[in-house]
Scaffold this motif. Structure first.
Motif, PDB file in Angstrom:
ATOM      1  N   ALA A 178       0.825  -1.206   0.000  1.00  0.00           N
ATOM      2  CA  ALA A 178       0.000   0.000   0.000  1.00  0.00           C
ATOM      3  C   ALA A 178       0.858   1.254   0.000  1.00  0.00           C
ATOM      4  N   GLY A 179       2.032   1.183   0.617  1.00  0.00           N
ATOM      5  CA  GLY A 179       2.941   2.322   0.598  1.00  0.00           C
ATOM      6  C   GLY A 179       3.491   2.623  -0.778  1.00  0.00           C
ATOM      7  N   GLY A 180       3.302   1.695  -1.715  1.00  0.00           N
ATOM      8  CA  GLY A 180       3.783   1.914  -3.075  1.00  0.00           C
ATOM      9  C   GLY A 180       3.119   3.074  -3.773  1.00  0.00           C
ATOM     10  N   VAL A 181       1.948   3.512  -3.291  1.00  0.00           N
ATOM     11  CA  VAL A 181       1.282   4.650  -3.919  1.00  0.00           C
ATOM     12  C   VAL A 181       2.124   5.911  -3.771  1.00  0.00           C
ATOM     13  N   VAL A 182       2.930   5.997  -2.710  1.00  0.00           N
ATOM     14  CA  VAL A 182       3.839   7.132  -2.567  1.00  0.00           C
ATOM     15  C   VAL A 182       4.981   7.017  -3.569  1.00  0.00           C
ATOM     16  N   MET A 183       5.486   5.775  -3.760  1.00  0.00           N
ATOM     17  CA  MET A 183       6.485   5.575  -4.812  1.00  0.00           C
ATOM     18  C   MET A 183       5.913   6.005  -6.163  1.00  0.00           C
ATOM     19  N   LEU A 184       4.620   5.729  -6.368  1.00  0.00           N
ATOM     20  CA  LEU A 184       3.971   6.118  -7.614  1.00  0.00           C
ATOM     21  C   LEU A 184       4.067   7.620  -7.818  1.00  0.00           C
TER      22      LEU A 184
ATOM     23  N   PHE B  38       8.064  10.515 -15.253  1.00  0.00           N
ATOM     24  CA  PHE B  38       7.032  10.597 -16.282  1.00  0.00           C
ATOM     25  C   PHE B  38       6.431  11.990 -16.450  1.00  0.00           C
ATOM     26  N   GLY B  39       6.933  12.995 -15.689  1.00  0.00           N
ATOM     27  CA  GLY B  39       6.540  14.371 -15.944  1.00  0.00           C
ATOM     28  C   GLY B  39       5.254  14.836 -15.313  1.00  0.00           C
ATOM     29  N   PHE B  40       4.696  14.127 -14.323  1.00  0.00           N
ATOM     30  CA  PHE B  40       3.513  14.584 -13.626  1.00  0.00           C
ATOM     31  C   PHE B  40       3.904  15.576 -12.535  1.00  0.00           C
ATOM     32  N   SER B  41       2.919  16.405 -12.119  1.00  0.00           N
ATOM     33  CA  SER B  41       3.147  17.349 -11.023  1.00  0.00           C
ATOM     34  C   SER B  41       2.554  16.781  -9.743  1.00  0.00           C
ATOM     35  N   VAL B  42       3.339  16.737  -8.677  1.00  0.00           N
ATOM     36  CA  VAL B  42       2.907  16.174  -7.389  1.00  0.00           C
ATOM     37  C   VAL B  42       2.894  17.290  -6.353  1.00  0.00           C
ATOM     38  N   GLY B  43       1.748  17.478  -5.684  1.00  0.00           N
ATOM     39  CA  GLY B  43       1.582  18.590  -4.761  1.00  0.00           C
ATOM     40  C   GLY B  43       1.903  18.247  -3.321  1.00  0.00           C
ATOM     41  N   PRO B  44       1.699  19.225  -2.412  1.00  0.00           N
ATOM     42  CA  PRO B  44       2.046  19.037  -0.997  1.00  0.00           C
ATOM     43  C   PRO B  44       1.323  17.864  -0.340  1.00  0.00           C
TER      44      PRO B  44
ATOM     45  N   ALA C 141       0.270  14.747 -17.156  1.00  0.00           N
ATOM     46  CA  ALA C 141       1.485  15.225 -17.800  1.00  0.00           C
ATOM     47  C   ALA C 141       1.143  15.890 -19.126  1.00  0.00           C
ATOM     48  N   ARG C 142       1.996  16.776 -19.588  1.00  0.00           N
ATOM     49  CA  ARG C 142       1.794  17.415 -20.889  1.00  0.00           C
ATOM     50  C   ARG C 142       1.894  16.368 -21.986  1.00  0.00           C
ATOM     51  N   PRO C 143       1.073  16.516 -23.038  1.00  0.00           N
ATOM     52  CA  PRO C 143       1.166  15.584 -24.167  1.00  0.00           C
ATOM     53  C   PRO C 143       2.597  15.552 -24.698  1.00  0.00           C
ATOM     54  N   GLY C 144       3.084  14.352 -24.908  1.00  0.00           N
ATOM     55  CA  GLY C 144       4.403  14.199 -25.468  1.00  0.00           C
ATOM     56  C   GLY C 144       5.523  14.263 -24.467  1.00  0.00           C
TER      57      GLY C 144
END
Length: 293
Positions: free
Chosen positions: A83-89, A97-103, A286-289
């Protein structure tokens, strides 16, 4: 000592599982739409996508690690670590992979770290993998998961909003993965007691295979219809909640014998589940591309 080996295997499994899902999302979005009425054609279309095929290869490694962890540690412990793997995600999605992760996601990281420390300090003194189970309890638990998963799959047809269909399919896939995981845990005990040939005679082999196939299609469709991080997080959270519950309800995984230990371990479970709830919420696509490192 074997319990700690199971935790290590589960941690590696968590990393590889989420990496596999991110690759599969990239590949599923480039593949033709999945249609339940054409399962073979849909599967062929998915595997013709290079990134999806790579993701499935990584997922196979994660599955082997998961089975190994289940073979040497109680199921509730393994699934709590997973279940802790969601933080690794969240970390992988941002850094690779270029996603933005918030506080909120980083608060989830702290909750998971604290939960795993508490879990390690309060592990019960068990000397086996807790693979014995009650047949009526196993049947009832698995049937319940299948029923809830079926309702989630049918959600769009019974009035659920269209924009929730992706995460509903993700939750259904997670529950079906949970069905497979509980059956796999039972199979590890059967193989240890009666040998590998006994797996051919038990119905739980068929349950594990059928649930895995159904989860495969539900997960692929969810990855095509929803955003990567929420869909992957919902799938993993549902699977882990099902696994934790199955470990305690079906296999009788023990809790500490004193009140303080019970409270600390309960808090550990709560912290990891809270982290799972916090992490995916505000992640933006993430932004396209966007390139994969």
């Amino acid at each position: 000592m074997t319990i700690y080996l199971g935790i290590l295997l589960a941690l590696i499994c968590a990393f590889t599982t989420n990496l596999a899902f991110l690759y599969k999302h990239r590949g599923a979005c480039a593949a033709p739409a999945v249609h339940v009425s054409h399962p073979l054609r849909s599967a062929a279309g998915l595997f013709r996508s290079r990134w999806f095929a790579i993701g499935m290869g990584v997922a196979l490694l994660a599955w082997i690690l998961h089975v190994a962890a289940l073979a040497v540690a109680p199921m509730s412990v393994v699934q709590t670590v997973l279940a802790g793997g969601v933080v690794m995600l969240a970390v992988m999605a941002e850094r690779i992979f270029g996603f933005s992760v918030g506080p909120r996601q980083w608060i989830g990281l702290g909750c998971t770290a604290l939960g795993l420390v508490l879990l390690g300090l309060t592990l019960p003194a068990v000397h086996d993998a807790q693979s014995q189970f009650s047949l009526p309890g196993m049947i009832a638990f698995e049937a319940g998961l299948v029923a809830v998963g079926g309702l989630l799959v049918m959600g769009k047809r019974i009035g659920a909003p269209d924009h929730h269909h992706g995460v509903m399919l993700a939750a259904a896939a997670g529950l079906l993965f949970g069905v497979s995981d509980v059956a796999l845990k039972a199979l590890t005990g059967i193989a240890a007691d009666d040998g590998l040939l006994a797996l051919l005679a038990t119905p739980w082999t068929a349950v594990a295979v059928a649930a895995s196939i159904a989860a495969f299609y539900a997960s692929a469709k969810a990855l095509q219809e929803g955003e990567a991080v929420p869909v992957i997080a919902f799938t993993g959270t549902a699977a882990n909640i099902a696994g934790i519950s199955g470990g305690i309800i079906v296999f009788g995984d023990p809790l500490p014998g004193d009140a303080l230990g019970i409270a600390a371990q309960a808090l550990a479970f709560v912290l990891v589940v809270v982290a799972a709830a916090l992490t995916p919420a505000p992640v933006r696509a993430a932004r396209p591309g966007a390139a994969v490192a």
